[in-house]
Scaffold this motif. Sequence first.
Motif, PDB file in Angstrom:
ATOM      1  N   TYR A 126       0.818  -1.207   0.000  1.00  8.38           N
ATOM      2  CA  TYR A 126       0.000   0.000   0.000  1.00  8.38           C
ATOM      3  C   TYR A 126       0.853   1.259   0.000  1.00  8.38           C
ATOM      4  CZ  TYR A 126      -2.949   3.804   1.517  1.00  8.38           C
ATOM      5  OH  TYR A 126      -3.572   5.018   1.594  1.00  8.38           O
ATOM      6  N   TRP A 130      -0.009   4.913  -1.793  1.00  7.50           N
ATOM      7  CA  TRP A 130      -0.056   6.156  -1.020  1.00  7.50           C
ATOM      8  C   TRP A 130       0.959   7.167  -1.558  1.00  7.50           C
ATOM      9  CZ3 TRP A 130       4.032   7.874   2.205  1.00  7.50           C
ATOM     10  CH2 TRP A 130       3.731   9.002   2.982  1.00  7.50           C
ATOM     11  N   GLU A 134       0.191  10.782  -3.406  1.00  3.83           N
ATOM     12  CA  GLU A 134       0.749  12.043  -2.899  1.00  3.83           C
ATOM     13  C   GLU A 134       1.535  12.763  -3.996  1.00  3.83           C
ATOM     14  OE1 GLU A 134       0.103  13.499  -0.252  1.00  3.83           O
ATOM     15  OE2 GLU A 134       0.031  12.224   1.510  1.00  3.83           O
ATOM     16  N   PRO A 171      -6.598   5.551  -3.861  1.00  2.00           N
ATOM     17  CA  PRO A 171      -5.706   6.108  -2.836  1.00  2.00           C
ATOM     18  C   PRO A 171      -5.726   7.627  -2.780  1.00  2.00           C
ATOM     19  CG  PRO A 171      -4.439   5.186  -4.663  1.00  2.00           C
ATOM     20  CD  PRO A 171      -5.854   4.757  -4.851  1.00  2.00           C
ATOM     21  N   THR A 175      -5.865  10.299   0.505  1.00  2.00           N
ATOM     22  CA  THR A 175      -4.913  11.382   0.781  1.00  2.00           C
ATOM     23  C   THR A 175      -5.588  12.744   0.743  1.00  2.00           C
ATOM     24  OG1 THR A 175      -4.253  11.448  -1.562  1.00  2.00           O
ATOM     25  CG2 THR A 175      -2.954  10.052  -0.090  1.00  2.00           C
ATOM     26  N   PHE A 181      -0.237   8.300   6.567  1.00  2.02           N
ATOM     27  CA  PHE A 181       0.011   6.983   5.996  1.00  2.02           C
ATOM     28  C   PHE A 181      -0.561   5.861   6.862  1.00  2.02           C
ATOM     29  CE2 PHE A 181       2.753   3.194   6.070  1.00  2.02           C
ATOM     30  CZ  PHE A 181       2.454   2.687   4.804  1.00  2.02           C
ATOM     31  N   LEU A 184      -4.417   5.706   6.781  1.00  3.54           N
ATOM     32  CA  LEU A 184      -4.887   5.269   5.466  1.00  3.54           C
ATOM     33  C   LEU A 184      -4.525   3.812   5.211  1.00  3.54           C
ATOM     34  CD1 LEU A 184      -4.116   8.443   3.349  1.00  3.54           C
ATOM     35  CD2 LEU A 184      -6.347   7.634   4.145  1.00  3.54           C
ATOM     36  N   ARG A 185      -3.376   3.366   5.731  1.00  4.35           N
ATOM     37  CA  ARG A 185      -3.016   1.951   5.643  1.00  4.35           C
ATOM     38  C   ARG A 185      -4.077   1.107   6.344  1.00  4.35           C
ATOM     39  NH1 ARG A 185      -0.274  -0.755   9.723  1.00  4.35           N
ATOM     40  NH2 ARG A 185       0.675  -2.774   9.160  1.00  4.35           N
ATOM     41  N   TRP A 188      -7.282   1.171   4.237  1.00  2.00           N
ATOM     42  CA  TRP A 188      -7.130   0.323   3.054  1.00  2.00           C
ATOM     43  C   TRP A 188      -7.332  -1.140   3.419  1.00  2.00           C
ATOM     44  CZ3 TRP A 188      -6.722   1.733  -1.971  1.00  2.00           C
ATOM     45  CH2 TRP A 188      -6.328   0.755  -2.895  1.00  2.00           C
TER      46      TRP A 188
END
Length: 513
Positions: A126, A130, A134, A171, A175, A181, A184-185, A188
Amino acid sequence: MQVTLSHDRRAAVRVSPERWVVAGLVIALVAPVVAVAGVALGLRLDVSALVAAVLGMAVVPSLARRLPHEWDELRRTHAAWCVAWLAVAVLAALRSAGVAWFMADPQHAQSSAFWFDPFYVGHSCYSAYWQAAELARSGVENLYDTSHYAGFAGRFKIDEFFYLPQFLLLPAVGTALGGDFLSLRAAWFVLETALVGGAMVALCRWVGGSVGRRAALLLPAVWLASPVLVTLQLGNFQLAAIAMSVLAMVSFERGRPLLGGALLGFAVFKLFPGLLGIYLIATRQWRAVGWTLAFSVLYTVAVYAWLGAAPFDAFVHYQAPRILSGEAWAFLEFEGLEWVNTINASVPGLVLKLKALGVDGMDRALAGKVAWAWTALIVALTVLAARRTAQMSRLERAAVWIALLTLAAFRSPFVPDHNGLFAPLWLWGLLAAAWPTTRRWLVGAALAWLALAAVLPFEGIGLSDVAPRMAVSTASQLVAVALCLWVVLRRPSAHGAGGGSLPHDDSAIPAAA
């Protein structure tokens, strides 16, 4: 008559111990994922875990009532099977909870799927998604430039981004919402776990009948295996792409082309699910084809309007040539990295495996030729399967979809075993549900499960030499390929739209299951 009806009503309302146990274990699998979702939203882990536990306990009674009544009394009629199932389901729940804990808090590496292997503890697929999102949002000219992926995100080495620009839609949403990170990890992980688990259950429901119920009972054995939990931990989109593709095909079968198109239209950005587009064309499912194309165009326009032309230009002029030439996977031929080939389940990767073992003439050019020959073969197999689809039962069609997805995925130059073995393992669950439960079946099913669950860590298993590691990984790969080819090439059972499938003797199978 009144007494009989009253008795029947009471029987319908009564929930058996079997259904209570199954419902409880389902919630034990789901609740940790809900807890991770709370962490992704900013809750403390202990608070989120408490909320998930309370919600889970509240849902258990309703879920137990909804489970198949055919499972009632199995503890009396098939006690040994129930004990074995309970052991597997508890192990699946415990291992899944451990992975969820690691996803909620990466400091708890001891609970990860391969806690003893530094590579898997510090690897996150992932991270590539990410980082690319970005970069795209910040307007970098070439987000595929490998120099952008040299750093770390916390304890995780940032992986390299390979996908089409359209994939950035998912993704980039995360963001854009401002998550870091780690949060969001976690999000996900929740999204992919929900897709994979939901697809498995939905497919069992669509297959239906006793075979569908038995396939549902085998899901804990599939979930327990490393190809599922390791890949969910890493965050690789492969599992979600397969799950979305299967959900799309079920949606098309249920007469929901809009939903199916929305799912498959995004999954095709992983490329290999595009093979199902050939299947849809060959079976003349024009509405499904139309909606899939429409959503693919919609996603493309949305990403172009949001992120601009730079990601597309970079893919066409930089990344696509690297992919076509094989340069993107040049690391597979680096001296000293032969160990990477030991986890490669790719069909063209067999060439590089032989090269790593010292066989002359094995090079990237030959691997490319093998890839295109394999492409021609799987396209032909797809057309063959499509021509036979009217004679297939639901389970046969489901098995063919998963088999074709597996064969298409194996076309890539590099398919790590944890990615590549998931779909064959899911296929194993479907086929095992349709076969007689004889002693021979039990031995064969167990050996097949072991072969398809054989994800090789790099450390901690006492298997460090290249040759024996390749022997193990290649054996698993060949079992997976052979299983998929058998499913596609075998003659249909001519059951048509029925739920039953591969020839089996129902008298040898627990009918109530």
